[in-house]
Design a protein around this motif. Structure first.
Motif, PDB file in Angstrom:
ATOM      1  N   GLU A 155       0.825  -1.210   0.000  1.00 33.44           N
ATOM      2  CA  GLU A 155       0.000   0.000   0.000  1.00 33.44           C
ATOM      3  C   GLU A 155       0.863   1.265   0.000  1.00 33.44           C
ATOM      4  N   TYR A 159      -0.572   0.348  -4.208  1.00 35.01           N
ATOM      5  CA  TYR A 159      -1.227  -0.817  -4.791  1.00 35.01           C
ATOM      6  C   TYR A 159      -2.350  -1.348  -3.912  1.00 35.01           C
ATOM      7  N   GLY A 160      -3.258  -2.102  -4.535  1.00 42.46           N
ATOM      8  CA  GLY A 160      -4.375  -2.707  -3.826  1.00 42.46           C
ATOM      9  C   GLY A 160      -4.047  -4.135  -3.413  1.00 42.46           C
ATOM     10  N   ASN A 205      -2.775  -5.822  -6.720  1.00 40.65           N
ATOM     11  CA  ASN A 205      -3.341  -5.171  -7.898  1.00 40.65           C
ATOM     12  C   ASN A 205      -2.742  -3.781  -8.102  1.00 40.65           C
ATOM     13  N   GLY A 207      -4.303  -1.257  -9.237  1.00 37.39           N
ATOM     14  CA  GLY A 207      -5.303  -0.275  -8.830  1.00 37.39           C
ATOM     15  C   GLY A 207      -6.040  -0.700  -7.578  1.00 37.39           C
ATOM     16  N   THR A 208      -7.359  -0.787  -7.672  1.00 41.68           N
ATOM     17  CA  THR A 208      -8.183  -1.133  -6.519  1.00 41.68           C
ATOM     18  C   THR A 208      -7.896  -2.558  -6.030  1.00 41.68           C
ATOM     19  N   HIS A 209      -8.122  -2.757  -4.728  1.00 37.73           N
ATOM     20  CA  HIS A 209      -7.993  -4.115  -4.171  1.00 37.73           C
ATOM     21  C   HIS A 209      -9.212  -4.970  -4.503  1.00 37.73           C
ATOM     22  N   ARG A 210     -10.248  -4.341  -5.022  1.00 35.36           N
ATOM     23  CA  ARG A 210     -11.501  -5.070  -5.244  1.00 35.36           C
ATOM     24  C   ARG A 210     -11.409  -5.967  -6.471  1.00 35.36           C
ATOM     25  N   THR A 222      -9.424  -8.211 -11.559  1.00 35.35           N
ATOM     26  CA  THR A 222      -9.518  -6.948 -10.836  1.00 35.35           C
ATOM     27  C   THR A 222     -10.783  -6.216 -11.284  1.00 35.35           C
ATOM     28  N   ASP A 224     -11.225  -3.069 -11.689  1.00 36.96           N
ATOM     29  CA  ASP A 224     -10.951  -1.960 -12.617  1.00 36.96           C
ATOM     30  C   ASP A 224     -10.170  -2.404 -13.858  1.00 36.96           C
TER      31      ASP A 224
END
Length: 272
Positions: A155, A159-160, A205, A207-210, A222, A224
């Protein structure tokens, strides 16, 4: 319940892990633009069987292949396909094998040809975070210490850190206690004890961790659609300290890379 291994069992597990290490080393020479992940999958199955071992993923939870092949924005659990790899792709290869009744399981994310500097940094930081986490896998620490170290490191680079997918204990079963998240709080979770063996595997990731799971029930991408990287080692606690059972040395030998990153985690020098 954590299943502690004897020193003799840990050495048998080292043999299992090295089957995977050698398989990834063999594949390292083949990862290039134009090859398909199904071709790589077939090579891996044949190679593992030549080592008097059994593909560890094939049929596990009904998974249909020897390798999980996850390109670009796929995080993990991707199916091998007939789509050729392209210049600038990245491909996470996650491999398992059974030998001596024990599993080996580890992963490496390969660049395909030349990749852009931003993606290369993601690969570098994710691999570095693996060793940051391994340093915390020692007597006196807990699961949260490893997760915190990985999360904090990644982080800090923006990064995610994937939450829904985690590392795990490993032994006669692929997945044993404890779960090993790549995030957490210091001093939380199960305490590490002599003879524990785990697979530590940051999934990071750009971008987002989602993430999202696809309808096939396996493929994770990922949210995104930005790239994701995945590196994994099998590690035991021997004499209170982390001892690497797997190695990336076969990959580095194939690719002409010099590295001493693993030296601090080996009581004996690795002989290739």
């Amino acid at each position: 319940m954590i299943i502690v291994k004897t020193k003799e069992e840990i050495e048998l597990m080292r043999e299992s892990a090295l089957v995977v290490s050698k398989t990834l080393g063999m594949l390292a020479k083949e990862v290039k633009p134009g090859i398909t992940t199904l071709q790589l999958d077939k090579m891996a199955e044949e190679y593992i069987r030549e080592q008097d071992a059994i593909p560890g993923f094939l049929g596990l939870y009904n998974f249909p292949n020897t390798l999980c092949m996850s390109p670009n924005s796929q995080v993990v659990h991707g199916f091998p396909t007939n789509d050729p790899l392209k210049e600038g792709d990245i491909i996470s290869i996650d491999c398992g094998a059974i030998k001596n009744g024990f599993y080996g399981d580890h992963a490496y994310t390969f660049p395909v040809g030349e990749i852009d500097s931003e993606t290369q940094k993601l690969l570098d930081v994710t691999k570095e975070s693996l060793y940051v986490g391994i340093r915390e896998f020692k007597i006196g620490n807990r699961v949260g210490d490893v997760g915190y170290a990985i999360q904090n490191y990644c982080e800090a680079h923006g990064y995610g850190v994937v939450r829904e997918l985690v590392g795990h204990g490993i032994g006669r079963k692929m997945h044993e206690d404890p779960e090993m998240p790549n995030y957490g709080k210091r001093g939380r979770g199960k305490k590490f004890i002599e003879g524990m063996v785990v697979a530590i595997e940051p999934m990071i990731n750009m971008g987002t961790h989602r993430i999202k799971q696809h309808r096939d029930g396996w493929t994770i991408t990922t949210l995104d659609n930005k790239p994701s990287a995945h590196f994994e080692h099998d590690v035991a606690i021997v004499d209170g300290k982390p001892e690497l059972l797997s190695t990336f040395a076969y990959i580095y030998e194939a690719l002409g890379i010099e590295s001493n990153e693993e030296d601090e985690f080996r009581q004996k020098a690795l002989v290739l």
